[in-house]
Design a protein around this motif. Structure first.
Motif, mmCIF file in Angstrom:
data_model
loop_
_atom_site.group_PDB
_atom_site.id
_atom_site.type_symbol
_atom_site.label_atom_id
_atom_site.label_comp_id
_atom_site.label_asym_id
_atom_site.label_seq_id
_atom_site.Cartn_x
_atom_site.Cartn_y
_atom_site.Cartn_z
ATOM 1 N N TYR A 88 0.813 -1.199 0.000
ATOM 2 C CA TYR A 88 0.000 0.000 0.000
ATOM 3 C C TYR A 88 0.858 1.265 0.000
ATOM 4 C CZ TYR A 88 1.176 0.176 4.923
ATOM 5 O OH TYR A 88 1.865 0.227 6.095
ATOM 6 N N LEU A 92 0.123 4.318 -2.525
ATOM 7 C CA LEU A 92 -0.388 5.606 -2.046
ATOM 8 C C LEU A 92 0.512 6.767 -2.432
ATOM 9 C CD1 LEU A 92 -1.759 4.606 1.439
ATOM 10 C CD2 LEU A 92 -3.049 5.683 -0.408
ATOM 11 N N GLN A 94 2.369 6.759 -4.941
ATOM 12 C CA GLN A 94 2.515 6.734 -6.401
ATOM 13 C C GLN A 94 3.978 6.653 -6.821
ATOM 14 O OE1 GLN A 94 -0.155 7.113 -9.211
ATOM 15 N NE2 GLN A 94 -0.592 5.703 -7.527
ATOM 16 N N TYR A 114 -6.138 -0.410 -7.363
ATOM 17 C CA TYR A 114 -5.890 0.983 -6.999
ATOM 18 C C TYR A 114 -7.173 1.807 -7.048
ATOM 19 C CZ TYR A 114 -3.772 5.641 -7.056
ATOM 20 O OH TYR A 114 -3.431 6.938 -6.768
ATOM 21 N N LEU A 118 -8.753 4.178 -4.125
ATOM 22 C CA LEU A 118 -9.084 5.597 -4.294
ATOM 23 C C LEU A 118 -10.552 5.866 -3.975
ATOM 24 C CD1 LEU A 118 -7.383 7.237 -7.399
ATOM 25 C CD2 LEU A 118 -7.060 7.690 -4.962
#
Lengths: 231, 231
Positions: A88, A92, A94, A114, A118
């Motif tokens: 994760y 998160l 990116q 993903y 979101l």
DNA sequence: CGAACTGTTGAGAGGCTTCAAGCCTAGTGG
DNA sequence: CCACTAGGCTTGAAGCCTCTCAACAGTTCG
């Protein structure tokens, strides 16, 4: 790699604290969009530098999460077991994955895309809040570990790692740790050479702190280990 | 401790990425509930083990964030400068502070109460998302540092720290690092003894990698330092 | 101007790593 | 089911990196 459809018990995510406050609809969506599989020991789930498409919930088994350092030497960052989530962090922020995840005990993982992550962040602040708490806890552990590794001797760190294993993993009725790690893996947790781990384990045994049976380790004297670890 | 009302420029939080997506009303609330003060070098903002009432935005100056390890030896976890936030980790995970924050260059901080933080998390998912990204980045940095400290020599780590300082702090027109750290503070970043830092800095100077003028360090050869750091 | 802190250098000790060699075990294939 | 092989484990020896202790110089600040 992916072997078979998991047991139905092992696809249930309702036990995860992270999902506790989801609405019925959100839970339905989560269950629809997840995909669960079993993985055999040795399988690499994702590799350092790869782009991730989602995160994983561990519902069974154990994984080691490690970084590859100098000369390919592994540094184990943490283990993930039932109830924990992996991958994760990179998702998160990116970024590309900064660790590799490898199964060390046959595992069942549920992949959450993903987009679903979101969606949950955007619609349920309880979810974001739980997520923040998870990352923050992990950050504290990382900071603690930096201090340890920077200031303690290898002997102290090894004792500490043994106590950590005891707190986090099952023991059989004889108090024998059930997790099976190679000496090299222990060394890669502590941040030392395999030979040093071997020598120190022998000393711990001589000091009646532990008992060894192959890869299985029995903790005999927690207080003694605490003292050795300088906690 | 708290000295005087800061410059008006130094109370403006609109430059913080974290607050970019706030609505006008949320921004108004934030500005109403924040309280900004100046702090002199040496001031402790919060101490390991204390309970926090909010987090801080740094709008001026530099702080060191450190843990106290064996025998009171400091381990510097990170520095915080303009645009960064501190104390949010313990606040979010609802734990006692696990680090101490001390001003090393006269600073202006804006205190944001816990209630305001919660309000923003509950009302603006962009805020939570930004916050998650900040924590996740910091977690990656911590993991990277664990690998370094566990696998690299003191010499390599010191070279790396110098490059890190160069990337994160201002230099004057002669490429001299403006941040002023004691040898002990450098040692507490690297995780080594003060004497070792002194000896290695001398060697780096002899190798034409750096130039020393008291506490000010000039980076002469980035490539050479990279090589020394084994990056 | 002196006290307290910071920086520097040297010497010695010791914890760890590395290399090397041999043993053991665990898993594979016949 | 057993033999075999590769990888894991163990031990020894040598040496280096780093720490610690100690003494002293330099600096900063009340």
């Amino acid at each position: 790699m992916i072997n078979k459809r998991p047991n139905e018990d092992d696809t249930d995510l309702s036990g995860f604290l992270l999902f506790k406050k989801l609405t019925e609809e959100e839970m339905k969506r989560l269950n629809f969009e997840k995909s669960c599989s079993t993985f055999k020991k040795g399988t690499v789930i994702y590799r350092e530098g790869s782009r991730l498409t989602g995160f994983f919930c561990v519902t069974r088994g154990i994984l080691k999460i490690y970084k590859t350092g100098i000369d390919g030497k592994e540094q184990i960052i943490k283990f993930a077991k039932k109830g924990e989530i992996i991958a994760y962090r990179s998702l998160l922020s990116q970024e590309l994955a900064c660790t590799t995840a490898k199964v060390i005990e046959d595992a069942v993982l549920c992949h959450i895309p993903y987009q679903t992550l979101l969606y949950l962040i955007q619609n349920n602040w309880h979810f974001s809040h739980h997520m923040l708490q998870i990352v923050c806890r992990e950050l504290r552990e990382a900071n603690d570990y930096i201090t340890d590794i920077a200031q303690k001797s290898v002997r102290e760190r090894l004792a500490e790692v043994l106590l950590l294993l005891r707190d986090n993993f099952d023991t059989d009725r004889q108090d024998m740790l059930q997790i099976s790690l190679t000496r090299e893996e222990l060394a890669n947790m502590v941040g030392t050479a395999t030979e040093s781990v071997i020598r120190l384990l022998s000393e711990f045994r001589a000091d009646q702190l532990i008992e060894l049976q192959g890869r299985k380790i029995k903790i005999l004297n927690v207080q003694g280990l605490r003292k050795t670890a300088n906690i």
